[in-house]
Design an enzyme around this catalytic site. Structure first.
Site, PDB file in Angstrom:
ATOM      1  N   CYS A 111       0.818  -1.209   0.000  1.00  0.00           N
ATOM      2  CA  CYS A 111       0.000   0.000   0.000  1.00  0.00           C
ATOM      3  C   CYS A 111       0.857   1.267   0.000  1.00  0.00           C
ATOM      4  CB  CYS A 111      -1.020  -0.014   1.141  1.00  0.00           C
ATOM      5  SG  CYS A 111      -2.293   1.244   0.880  1.00  0.00           S
ATOM      6  N   HIS A 208      -3.780  -5.038   0.355  1.00  0.00           N
ATOM      7  CA  HIS A 208      -3.372  -5.319   1.738  1.00  0.00           C
ATOM      8  C   HIS A 208      -3.416  -6.813   2.032  1.00  0.00           C
ATOM      9  CE1 HIS A 208      -2.979  -1.327   3.635  1.00  0.00           C
ATOM     10  NE2 HIS A 208      -3.842  -0.939   2.712  1.00  0.00           N
ATOM     11  N   GLU A 210      -1.964  -8.404   4.279  1.00  0.00           N
ATOM     12  CA  GLU A 210      -1.990  -8.674   5.729  1.00  0.00           C
ATOM     13  C   GLU A 210      -3.403  -8.717   6.286  1.00  0.00           C
ATOM     14  OE1 GLU A 210      -1.427  -5.756   4.462  1.00  0.00           O
ATOM     15  OE2 GLU A 210      -2.561  -4.315   5.667  1.00  0.00           O
TER      16      GLU A 210
END
Ligand code: MN
Length: 236
Positions: A111, A208, A210
């Site tokens: 990001c 993203h 994660e």
């Protein structure tokens, strides 16, 4: 077990901020995170500090956060949408990117990470995607699930790590504009926004991973690549 240097932002005037997904992903793979606060970027001799810090770890993880200062890429963009500028963090992360490239350490840039990566290597950013005529990429209702299509170049490292993946989540309002020398675009959204770049030892994604490790655990492969150096030679 690998040690990953993980950059951290500021969430307000008094607190640091890091989504827990980054360290959760590394812990799920039995790796160690070493967190680097942005204030390190305010110290003198940032190049020397970056060299010492990278000596503590095996690879660099650039995480999400506020916008990169337009001053860092020669932009005089006066967009009112720009938010969360942190010049210390910019300075630290730019030095870490350059030093990691010098030392040949792997870099995973997520990001804001892909944005500072591009700026550190000489590229520029779109100040605000909607103002520039692109779709809304701030799809906050789908933070933890796939939210928009992404086309990954078939013979890229990214495709080798994420076979069959055709979607991403999307929590950004900026993206790469002019690509930095040495990077290759390997993923785009349908409206043409750059969603992934790579080079030897470098992967950047605008989404993203994660926040997808539960709904789409294949995204853990990006962290495996960073920490374990798994072979990702493009398939022919
Ligand atoms: Mn997006």
């Amino acid at each position: 077990m690998a040690r990953l240097l993980v950059t951290v932002g500021r969430s307000d005037a008094h607190r640091l901020g890091l989504h827990r997904g980054y360290t959760d992903a590394l812990e799920r793979l039995s790796h160690q995170a070493i967190l680097l606060p942005p204030g390190l970027g305010g110290l003198e001799d940032i190049e020397g500090i970056a060299k010492e810090l990278l000596g503590l770890g095996d690879a660099l993880l650039l995480t999400g956060g506020g916008d990169v200062s337009p001053a860092a890429y020669g932009g005089d963009h006066a967009s009112a949408k720009i938010y969360g500028i942190d010049e210390d963090r910019d300075r630290l992360e730019r030095a870490l990117v350059l030093e990691a490239r010098r030392q040949g350490l792997r870099v995973l840039a997520i990001c804001r990470g892909i944005q500072i990566l591009n700026v550190a290597l000489g590229g520029t950013l779109v100040a605000d995607l909607e103002e520039a005529g692109y779709a809304n990429h701030s799809l906050t209702d789908q933070e933890y699930v796939y939210a928009h299509p992404v086309a990954i170049a078939p013979h890229s490292r990214l495709a080798a790590l994420l076979p069959g993946v055709t979607m991403a989540n999307s929590l950004h309002h900026q993206a790469i504009d002019r690509l930095a020398p040495g990077l290759e675009v390997v993923a785009r959204s349908p409206d043409g926004v750059i969603e992934g770049v790579e080079a030897d030892g470098v992967l950047g994604v605008q989404w993203h991973p994660e926040r997808l490790i539960d709904s789409a655990p294949i995204q853990l492969n990006l962290f495996r690549w960073l920490a374990e150096g798994i072979e990702t030679a493009p398939s022919s």
